[in-house]
Design a protein around this motif. Structure first.
Motif, PDB file in Angstrom:
ATOM      1  N   GLU A 168       0.831  -1.198   0.000  1.00 29.60           N
ATOM      2  CA  GLU A 168       0.000   0.000   0.000  1.00 29.60           C
ATOM      3  C   GLU A 168       0.871   1.255   0.000  1.00 29.60           C
ATOM      4  O   GLU A 168       0.557   2.243  -0.660  1.00 29.60           O
ATOM      5  CB  GLU A 168      -0.909   0.005   1.223  1.00 29.60           C
ATOM      6  CG  GLU A 168      -1.942  -1.097   1.229  1.00 29.60           C
ATOM      7  CD  GLU A 168      -2.728  -1.161   2.522  1.00 29.60           C
ATOM      8  OE1 GLU A 168      -2.607  -0.216   3.334  1.00 29.60           O
ATOM      9  OE2 GLU A 168      -3.432  -2.151   2.719  1.00 29.60           O
ATOM     10  N   LYS A 199      -4.251  -1.067  -3.413  1.00 24.70           N
ATOM     11  CA  LYS A 199      -5.044   0.022  -2.847  1.00 24.70           C
ATOM     12  C   LYS A 199      -5.527  -0.354  -1.460  1.00 24.70           C
ATOM     13  O   LYS A 199      -5.886  -1.496  -1.209  1.00 24.70           O
ATOM     14  CB  LYS A 199      -6.216   0.320  -3.758  1.00 24.70           C
ATOM     15  CG  LYS A 199      -5.750   0.686  -5.138  1.00 24.70           C
ATOM     16  CD  LYS A 199      -6.719   1.582  -5.806  1.00 24.70           C
ATOM     17  CE  LYS A 199      -6.142   1.843  -7.175  1.00 24.70           C
ATOM     18  NZ  LYS A 199      -6.275   2.927  -7.815  1.00 24.70           N
ATOM     19  N   PRO A 200      -5.520   0.578  -0.521  1.00 25.28           N
ATOM     20  CA  PRO A 200      -5.994   0.285   0.828  1.00 25.28           C
ATOM     21  C   PRO A 200      -7.486  -0.008   0.822  1.00 25.28           C
ATOM     22  O   PRO A 200      -8.213   0.530  -0.010  1.00 25.28           O
ATOM     23  CB  PRO A 200      -5.672   1.551   1.617  1.00 25.28           C
ATOM     24  CG  PRO A 200      -5.522   2.622   0.609  1.00 25.28           C
ATOM     25  CD  PRO A 200      -5.080   1.962  -0.676  1.00 25.28           C
ATOM     26  N   PRO A 201      -7.958  -0.858   1.733  1.00 25.32           N
ATOM     27  CA  PRO A 201      -9.391  -1.140   1.787  1.00 25.32           C
ATOM     28  C   PRO A 201     -10.173   0.090   2.249  1.00 25.32           C
ATOM     29  O   PRO A 201      -9.700   0.889   3.040  1.00 25.32           O
ATOM     30  CB  PRO A 201      -9.488  -2.271   2.797  1.00 25.32           C
ATOM     31  CG  PRO A 201      -8.244  -2.170   3.605  1.00 25.32           C
ATOM     32  CD  PRO A 201      -7.201  -1.586   2.724  1.00 25.32           C
ATOM     33  N   LYS A 202     -11.389   0.208   1.730  1.00 30.03           N
ATOM     34  CA  LYS A 202     -12.213   1.380   2.075  1.00 30.03           C
ATOM     35  C   LYS A 202     -13.086   1.104   3.271  1.00 30.03           C
ATOM     36  O   LYS A 202     -13.473   0.079   3.610  1.00 30.03           O
ATOM     37  CB  LYS A 202     -13.075   1.767   0.884  1.00 30.03           C
ATOM     38  CG  LYS A 202     -12.235   2.295  -0.241  1.00 30.03           C
ATOM     39  CD  LYS A 202     -13.130   2.755  -1.380  1.00 30.03           C
ATOM     40  CE  LYS A 202     -12.237   3.305  -2.489  1.00 30.03           C
ATOM     41  NZ  LYS A 202     -12.993   3.815  -3.583  1.00 30.03           N
TER      42      LYS A 202
END
Length: 62
Positions: free
Chosen positions: A53, A59-62
């Motif tokens: 990340e 991509k970082p988790p939302k």
């Protein structure tokens, strides 16, 4: 004989003295396998964790 030829001869002699008497099957090969596994483990954890990340690979988790 040129300067480069002399250095090639020195390199060949040093290489032979270093690896010529080594046991290839019992010494160098297992160490190379262990090194490759070690580097692979570092790569695996680097690309599947927060480091990926940080570098923008995941991509970082939302």
């Amino acid at each position: 004989m040129s300067f480069a030829d002399n250095w090639v001869r020195v390199f060949v002699v040093i290489t032979f003295l270093t690896f010529g008497e080594a046991q290839i099957i019992g010494g160098i090969v297992p160490n190379l396998i262990a090194f490759i596994l070690f580097v692979g483990a570092i790569g695996y954890f680097a690309f599947t964790s927060k480091m990926s990340e940080m570098f923008g690979l995941k991509k970082p988790p939302k």
